[in-house]
Design an enzyme around this catalytic site. Structure first.
Site, short mmCIF file in Angstrom:
data_model
loop_
_atom_site.label_atom_id
_atom_site.label_comp_id
_atom_site.label_asym_id
_atom_site.label_seq_id
_atom_site.Cartn_x
_atom_site.Cartn_y
_atom_site.Cartn_z
N HIS A 54 45.34 41.50 36.99
CA HIS A 54 45.01 41.98 35.51
C HIS A 54 45.99 42.83 35.15
CE1 HIS A 54 40.38 40.72 35.83
NE2 HIS A 54 41.11 39.72 36.22
N GLU A 56 45.72 46.26 34.50
CA GLU A 56 45.48 47.45 35.23
C GLU A 56 45.78 47.47 36.48
OE1 GLU A 56 42.19 47.08 31.74
OE2 GLU A 56 43.24 45.82 33.31
N CYS A 84 37.68 45.58 33.07
CA CYS A 84 36.71 44.68 33.63
C CYS A 84 36.05 45.63 34.95
CB CYS A 84 36.95 43.57 33.98
SG CYS A 84 38.15 43.39 35.30
N CYS A 87 38.74 45.75 37.55
CA CYS A 87 39.83 46.78 37.48
C CYS A 87 39.47 48.46 37.72
CB CYS A 87 40.44 46.60 35.89
SG CYS A 87 41.32 45.24 35.92
#
Length: 163
Positions: A54, A56, A84, A87
């Protein structure tokens, strides 16, 4: 002086770069320490065949590599979208102190609702949030536990050597 909005614009620019990059999704993030960008990343899950890639997590990986540490205490993550549960867990593990984000998860889910599943391996973000902190045996994935003593002895041996 660089503002939160300036840093957030960089994260959004990374999300736009991701949107134009095959195997990526439109999510970008940066890590800032003491007013300096120390890590950048965007979602590359499909390209890397890595569901943890992701924006992040990529920015955190980049920051850790550049700084030569796993400790990002005091850093801020700026993200194009609300992080999310995966993360957030990564941020907690690495010591991130603060998060600044633009779109909410609900807004991104609504915008991506029509994207076919084969194009985007998403998931139910609300369900992920609900189960992410549960002990694995209480979660939605069937579990089986075995060889406890063998595993614990390896962990204990490492811990005794690490004192």
């Amino acid at each position: 002086m660089t503002t939160d909005e300036d840093f957030l614009r960089r994260a959004i620019a990374l999300s736009a770069e991701a949107a134009a990059t095959p195997g990526s999704e439109p999510f970008g993030a940066i890590v800032v320490r003491d007013g300096v960008v120390v890590g950048e990343g965007f979602n590359r899950s499909a390209a890397k065949l890595d569901p943890t890639s992701h924006g992040e997590t990529e920015a955190i990986r980049d920051a850790c590599a550049k700084l030569g540490t796993l400790d990002l205490t005091g850093c801020t993550v700026f993200s194009s979208c609300e992080p999310c549960a995966l993360c957030v867990a990564t941020m907690r593990i690495s010591g991130i102190a603060r998060v600044v984000y633009a779109a909410t998860l609900a807004e991104s889910e609504a915008a991506l609702a029509a994207v076919p599943k084969q194009r985007r391996r998403g998931g139910d973000v609300s369900d992920l949030r609900r189960v992410a902190g549960l002990p694995v045996a209480e979660g939605p994935i069937p579990t089986h536990r075995a060889l406890k003593a063998e595993a614990v002895s390896v962990i204990e041996a490492w811990a005794s050597m690490s004192r």
